[in-house]
Motif scaffolding. Structure first.
Motif, PDB file in Angstrom:
ATOM      1  N   LEU A  63      -1.384  -2.222 -11.379  1.00  0.00           N
ATOM      2  CA  LEU A  63      -0.607  -2.717 -10.249  1.00  0.00           C
ATOM      3  C   LEU A  63       0.298  -3.886 -10.623  1.00  0.00           C
ATOM      4  CD1 LEU A  63      -0.827  -1.634  -7.367  1.00  0.00           C
ATOM      5  CD2 LEU A  63      -2.237  -3.578  -6.806  1.00  0.00           C
ATOM      6  N   SER A  64      -0.254  -4.876 -11.312  1.00  0.00           N
ATOM      7  CA  SER A  64       0.541  -6.055 -11.656  1.00  0.00           C
ATOM      8  C   SER A  64       1.158  -5.909 -13.040  1.00  0.00           C
ATOM      9  CB  SER A  64      -0.342  -7.307 -11.625  1.00  0.00           C
ATOM     10  OG  SER A  64      -1.036  -7.383 -10.424  1.00  0.00           O
ATOM     11  N   ASN A 101       0.824  -1.216   0.000  1.00  0.00           N
ATOM     12  CA  ASN A 101       0.000   0.000   0.000  1.00  0.00           C
ATOM     13  C   ASN A 101       0.855   1.261   0.000  1.00  0.00           C
ATOM     14  OD1 ASN A 101      -2.191  -1.621   0.071  1.00  0.00           O
ATOM     15  ND2 ASN A 101      -2.610  -1.339   2.261  1.00  0.00           N
ATOM     16  N   GLN A 116      -8.921  -6.828 -15.900  1.00  0.00           N
ATOM     17  CA  GLN A 116      -9.142  -6.011 -14.706  1.00  0.00           C
ATOM     18  C   GLN A 116      -8.337  -6.481 -13.501  1.00  0.00           C
ATOM     19  OE1 GLN A 116     -13.275  -6.063 -13.705  1.00  0.00           O
ATOM     20  NE2 GLN A 116     -12.970  -5.010 -11.764  1.00  0.00           N
ATOM     21  N   ASN A 117      -8.095  -7.791 -13.404  1.00  0.00           N
ATOM     22  CA  ASN A 117      -7.410  -8.285 -12.205  1.00  0.00           C
ATOM     23  C   ASN A 117      -5.955  -7.841 -12.113  1.00  0.00           C
ATOM     24  OD1 ASN A 117      -6.834  -9.972 -14.304  1.00  0.00           O
ATOM     25  ND2 ASN A 117      -7.254 -11.874 -13.207  1.00  0.00           N
ATOM     26  N   SER A 121      -5.821  -1.923  -9.940  1.00  0.00           N
ATOM     27  CA  SER A 121      -6.604  -1.600  -8.755  1.00  0.00           C
ATOM     28  C   SER A 121      -7.263  -0.248  -8.986  1.00  0.00           C
ATOM     29  CB  SER A 121      -5.740  -1.590  -7.503  1.00  0.00           C
ATOM     30  OG  SER A 121      -4.938  -0.447  -7.487  1.00  0.00           O
ATOM     31  N   TYR A 122      -8.448  -0.118  -8.409  1.00  0.00           N
ATOM     32  CA  TYR A 122      -9.284   1.056  -8.646  1.00  0.00           C
ATOM     33  C   TYR A 122      -8.843   2.203  -7.749  1.00  0.00           C
ATOM     34  CZ  TYR A 122     -13.578   3.808  -9.018  1.00  0.00           C
ATOM     35  OH  TYR A 122     -14.489   4.804  -9.239  1.00  0.00           O
ATOM     36  N   TRP A 129      -7.124   4.324 -12.213  1.00  0.00           N
ATOM     37  CA  TRP A 129      -6.813   2.921 -11.979  1.00  0.00           C
ATOM     38  C   TRP A 129      -5.284   2.827 -11.943  1.00  0.00           C
ATOM     39  CZ3 TRP A 129     -10.261  -1.442 -12.022  1.00  0.00           C
ATOM     40  CH2 TRP A 129     -11.608  -1.129 -12.252  1.00  0.00           C
ATOM     41  N   GLN A 130      -4.761   1.923 -11.145  1.00  0.00           N
ATOM     42  CA  GLN A 130      -3.311   1.699 -11.204  1.00  0.00           C
ATOM     43  C   GLN A 130      -3.049   0.327 -11.807  1.00  0.00           C
ATOM     44  OE1 GLN A 130      -1.005   1.473  -7.559  1.00  0.00           O
ATOM     45  NE2 GLN A 130       0.890   2.027  -8.608  1.00  0.00           N
ATOM     46  N   SER A 133       2.216   1.971  -3.493  1.00  0.00           N
ATOM     47  CA  SER A 133       1.165   2.539  -4.341  1.00  0.00           C
ATOM     48  C   SER A 133       0.863   3.987  -3.968  1.00  0.00           C
ATOM     49  CB  SER A 133      -0.133   1.739  -4.185  1.00  0.00           C
ATOM     50  OG  SER A 133      -0.193   0.742  -5.150  1.00  0.00           O
TER      51      SER A 133
END
Lengths: 998, 89
Positions: free
Chosen positions: B60-61, A734, B14-15, B18-19, B57-58, A737
């Motif tokens: 992330l992966s 977290n 989408q997975n 992250s929003y 949105w990020q 991010s």
């Protein structure tokens, strides 16, 4: 046992391979290629279960996914699975199945008494009856209903089978391999598109396997086989049988369940039992066909009453007669096709056609074959309890309201056809607003919502020629858009018999003085009278009628019942069907096993397991591990028969007296580089960062914008523009991010890069009064004295040839250091520390001792920084800079955050100095006060203080600042504990912090 | 599952993302005197609108970039995606 109902020859089964199987304990034989249903019918078994509510005898109604009755408990390879449709389960050697929902046996079922009490069990019976007295629900009614109801029994054993998930992308996904699926797949494949063709049954071809048609001078079945074999050879095509596309989700994502091994006695080694495919398709062709609609008449649930299309399928695919004296009851030409097949196999059926005088090629063929046909005739009621033995039939008036004299004719099965319902589930799930098509009395897809195209019978088109033409064109056009190829395919010549219009009649009126049950939903026992009651009682919306009567709510989700239910509601309400509308179609189309949904993410595989580079050492040294997020951390190192409590006390004590070493690899680490790095830290943390010299660490607290503490940790200035940030284990992801958010979106002008280095460094905390002596041994060439490496100092060094970073930071309140080396060298570092620490009585300590040490000294961690506390609450307000702005600062002015009696961290000691305080307990002023007793605070963390040798806890307490010295009570109703306590400072050990600086 | 076009990586499921909420929210400048109401609007108050919504949105992966996605909250239709610093007309 002979297969009395098996034809001498015919069907697509392999008669060379005989299979034995057991049903309700009795052994039967079938053939390879049979389903459990076809094999049972071949053996003359028609009674397979009892109905859900009235426990009426149940047989077979369909031949596939639409089956409402024949649900069995399956036994395969020492495992059992409930709610398997006998019509879908392929036969294998040694298969065992049992009936469900009956006790003591399917032939004599005590629950069938409900059938004679059915007058008492109408729609809403349970709602109305079992309400009073209220206290009876849990003790009396619910257990009784639970025992009486329910289908199969779930296995309580661990499922050893493997289930897989697969992600796939394609140009065209085609759901269903009937004529439209084959034609569109073929056209698209020839254009070079990447095609997935899915068929839920074991055999490809859909209706072509049972219909009497000719395509390009081949039978329908031969044409289907030739297309399939050609498709299978093409590298751009994936052809999958036993695969049900059951859900259409957002952005053309579809999910398909492939039954890889369910048709085998045992799953092959390295094979999954089932595989779930997540398919992202550019275009989706829905060629899911249609399901025959039942006709509604008295006792239409008697075993032996079945869909005429199913009877035909048993004949043509399995070489099985559903009866030798069949009655066909139809309102359209489809029933005739079944009758003709019977006739061709030497059986003499009788057709009852509700129509007055239909004229068509098919009707003429039946007449020419000498089949007995009665026009304007209907079945009033089936007779026979466990199997149809005769039928009451009558002539019906042209307006379908009056029945003539009732006659009884002998028959052993009644094949019904009430025309066809397109399978629009996938289209509807995609968001498509369906429309009602008057000519076929059913809903068809409307305008496409996503990239879906519905073809053939699923689109309400019931002629083969039109279906094939539409499908070839759709396959061609859609693939052309994607591949830019334009390979024209010659359209084959189609020969099929023309049908005449079906009759809109679907429900036989009750004869005077009779009260036969006329069933709509065969699995949930919903009859015409139940819907009538629901409407009489004021239910109007079809969604409400559905829930009140449970129409269409069984495991078959009303595949054969929904439309007749709508028809009835619209008849009673004097509306047209589209005005009533249909209930929502939701995925899955057919039940999916929980194993398939979970896939391989079970047990240890449900989340990744992270281990530190020192893990094998911990294992060898009797560490007992604990989950810390995704990490496995040593909780304590067990010596002899020590308990957790004893071991953690020993380990903590050793840190306070000698020296301990703890694996802190799991701490989040973020590398921060760039000319504006200090500025970023200054905005992120609540304290000042611009003046931190190179080679120094600082403790910092970061807030969320709403003022709540987000995380804490130390950050060290490695060089001019290079910082090393640590976070708590839990918040590592977290925080990264969070930093990225501000750098990318809010302050893009800051020239800083951040990257996670958690896995790149192995960390060991060396803590205790003898830690400096040990450190000196590890780094003999460095000056690690209090002057050479002061508190919060940082040094780079060399650990016997290995690059190392030394931080003088402490989480335990003792003189302590943290050594980091590159992960690959972690194990080497750890062994060196243990080896050289022997003379100082070094001991490893786990998370339990780590907690004890930090609780004693009042150092906050996750249980205090719980997303509800601000800096003040955790006594970190001293780190709030007044001079600069930072994330969340403006929120600290909020009234609730500045009120005088705000909660604050305190220490809690039991007055008897013996009783341990459960974490999560509440603090109250008066233990005897009436409930609800006002809560003043809660215990956030508890330990056994090794320094004072008594229990000690941290608590977040209202007005904690002014509560020191107060006597309160800790209450834990869960553990039935009331403990008198004294509130003390949260700094229970070394309150002045002298040890860390020593 | 949504299919989102990352401006850096292309179409991804989408997975991987992250929003991050409403993209039109602007953080008040540091050290700026602002009213309680302004601050509350920044921290708490969001429109829960039905229809076109510009949101963060990020990935992330993936590339870990924060991106902006213009999505219909009712139908999930995604009209466009943007890099964080892209001008949106």
């Amino acid at each position: 046992m002979t297969q009395k109902f098996r034809l001498e020859n015919g069907g697509l089964i392999n008669r060379d391979k005989k299979l034995s199987f057991k049903f309700n304990g009795k052994t039967y034989f079938g053939y390879e290629g049979d389903t459990l249903a076809s094999a049972l019918i071949a053996n003359g078994v028609h009674l397979v279960g009892r109905s859900f509510k009235y426990h009426r005898p149940r047989g077979f109604f369909g031949a596939g996914v639409d089956e409402p009755y024949a649900i069995v408990q399956l036994y395969r390879n020492n495992e059992t699975e409930p709610n398997i449709k006998a019509t879908e389960q392929e036969l294998f050697e040694g298969l065992e199945a049992k009936s469900v929902n009956c006790w003591p046996s399917v032939n004599f079922d005590i629950g069938a008494i409900n059938n004679f009490l059915k007058i008492f069990l109408p729609a809403g019976f349970y709602y109305k009856t079992f309400m009073w007295p209220k206290s009876f629900w849990y003790r009396v009614y619910e257990p009784f209903i639970r025992k009486a109801a329910g289908l199969g029994v779930a296995s309580t054993k661990h499922d050893k089978e493997r289930y897989e998930h697969k992600y796939e992308y394609c140009d065209l996904l085609i759901a269903g391999s009937g004529p439209s699926g084959l034609a569109s797949a073929y056209a698209a494949a020839k254009n070079g598109a990447r095609v997935i063709l899915a068929e839920d049954k074991p055999r490809f071809g859909g209706s072509l396997l049972t219909s009497d048609v000719n395509i390009g001078n081949q039978s329908g079945e031969d044409w289907a086989n030739s297309i399939i074999s050609e498709l299978k050879e093409m590298p751009n095509v994936v052809v999958k049988n036993r695969s049900q596309v059951f859900g259409y989700y957002d952005h053309n994502m579809l999910v398909m369940s492939e039954k890889v091994s369910d048709h085998l006695p045992k799953t092959k080694k390295h094979h999954p039992k089932q595989r779930l495919w997540y398919i992202r398709a550019k275009e989706v062709l829905i060629s899911s066909g249609s399901i025959e609609r039942p006709l509604v008449f008295g006792n239409n649930d008697t075993p032996g009453v079945m869909l005429s299309s199913a009877a035909k399928e048993y004949l043509k695919v399995y070489g099985v007669l559903v009866g030798k004296n069949p009655l066909v009851f139809t309102n359209n030409d489809s029933g005739y096709e079944t009758a003709i097949e019977f006739k061709k196999n030497g059986i003499n059926p009788i057709i009852l056609d509700s129509r007055v005088n239909p004229q068509s090629e098919i009707v003429n063929e039946a007449i020419n074959l000498g089949i007995k046909i009665k026009f304007s005739y209907v079945v009033v009621a089936a007779q026979g309890y466990k199997k149809v033995s005769s039928a009451d039939i009558a002539k019906i008036s042209d307006d379908k309201k009056q029945l003539d004299t009732i006659e009884n004719i002998k028959c052993d099965c009644i094949c019904v056809s009430g025309f066809w319902t397109p399978t629009i589930h996938l289209a509807s799930q995609s968001g498509n607003k369906t429309k009602f098509k008057e000519e076929i009395d059913a809903f068809v897809p409307g305008t496409s919502k996503q990239n879906e195209t519905t073809l053939g019978a699923a689109n309400g088109i019931f002629t083969l020629e039109e279906t094939l033409k539409d499908s070839f064109i759709a396959g061609q056009d859609l693939s052309k858009k994607i591949t830019n190829n334009d390979n024209k395919i010659s359209f084959p010549n189609v020969v099929e018999k023309k049908s005449s219009q079906h009759d809109k009649f679907w429900c036989v009126p009750l004869p005077k003085g009779k009260s036969y049950k006329r069933f709509l939903d065969f699995q949930n026992d919903v009859a015409v009278s139940d819907i009538e009651i629901a409407l009489k009682e004021g239910y109007r919306s079809i969604e409400h009628v559905k829930r009140y009567t449970t129409l269409g709510m069984a495991t078959d989700q009303g595949k054969t019942s929904n439309l007749n239910g709508l028809q009835l509601v619209s008849d009673i309400e004097n509306k047209v069907v589209p005005a009533v509308g249909h209930t929502t179609f939701r995925p899955p189309y057919t039940p999916i096993s929980i194993g398939a949904i979970v896939g391989r993410e079970v047990g240890k595989h449900s989340k990744p397991t992270r281990k530190s580079p020192m893990h094998s050492w911990h294992e060898k040294n009797n560490a007992v591990f604990v989950d810390a997020g995704v990490w496995l951390r040593p909780r304590y190192y067990k010596q002899g028969s020590e308990t957790l409590f004893e071991a953690s006390k020993r380990e903590a004590k050793n840190v306070r007296t000698n020296v301990g070493v703890c694996d802190v690899t799991t701490l989040g680490k973020i590398d921060i580089k760039g000319p504006d790095a200090a500025e970023l830290l200054n905005r992120v943390y609540t304290n000042a960062w611009l003046k931190l010299p190179v080679g120094k660490a600082r403790y910092g607290v970061m807030l969320r914008e709403d003022g709540i503490v987000m995380d804490d940790g130390t950050t060290t200035r490695i060089s001019e523009n290079h910082y090393h940030m640590t976070t708590t284990t839990a918040q590592a992801a977290n925080v990264l991010s969070h930093l990225e958010y501000y750098l990318q979106l809010v302050w893009p002008e800051l020239n800083v890069n951040v990257v996670s280095t958690t896995e790149q460094w192995a960390g060991a905390a060396i803590a205790g009064p003898k830690s400096r002596k040990l450190l000196q041994k590890l780094f003999p060439n460095n000056d690690v004295s209090n002057e050479g490496l002061p508190f919060m100092g940082y040094m780079e060094s060399d650990l016997f040839g290995v690059k190392a970073r030394i931080f003088r930071i402490s989480f335990s309140g003792e003189l302590a250091y943290e050594v980091n080396v590159e992960s690959d060298n972690g194990h080497f570092m750890w062994e060196k520390i243990i080896e050289l620490g022997q003379e100082f009585q070094v001991q490893p300590y786990g998370t339990e001792a780590l907690s004890t040490l930090r609780i004693e000294m009042g150092h906050v961690a996750g249980s205090e920084l719980d997303g509800r506390t601000i800096s003040y609450d955790t006594s970190l307000e001293g780190l709030i800079s007044k001079k600069k702005d930072f994330i969340g600062k403006r929120s600290l002015n909020r009234e609730a955050f500045t009120s005088g009696d705000r909660q604050k961290i305190v220490g809690v000691v039991p007055l008897d100095k013996k009783t341990s305080i459960p974490e999560g307990s509440h603090l109250v002023k008066d233990a005897q006060a009436p409930l609800p007793n006002k809560k003043l605070g809660h215990i956030s963390a508890s330990c056994w203080s090794v320094e004072h040798d008594n229990p000690f806890s941290l608590a977040i307490l209202k007005d904690g600042k002014n509560m020191i010295g107060e006597k309160l009570f800790v209450m834990s109703p869960l553990k039935n504990k009331v403990i008198p306590v004294e509130i003390v400072s949260s700094h229970y050990v070394d309150p002045k912090g002298e040890r860390v600086r020593s | 599952m949504l299919h989102i076009k990352c401006p850096y990586c292309g179409m991804r499921s989408q997975n991987e993302f992250s929003y991050g909420g409403d993209a039109s929210v602007k953080r008040p400048e540091l050290n700026k005197e602002i009213s309680d109401e302004e601050w509350d609007n920044f921290v708490y108050n969001r429109k829960s609108l039905r229809g076109k919504h510009l949101e963060l949105w990020q990935h992330l992966s993936g590339c870990r970039q924060w991106i902006k996605v213009e999505r219909d909250t009712a139908t999930h239709e995604i009209f466009n995606t943007f890099k964080a610093d892209e001008e949106i007309s």
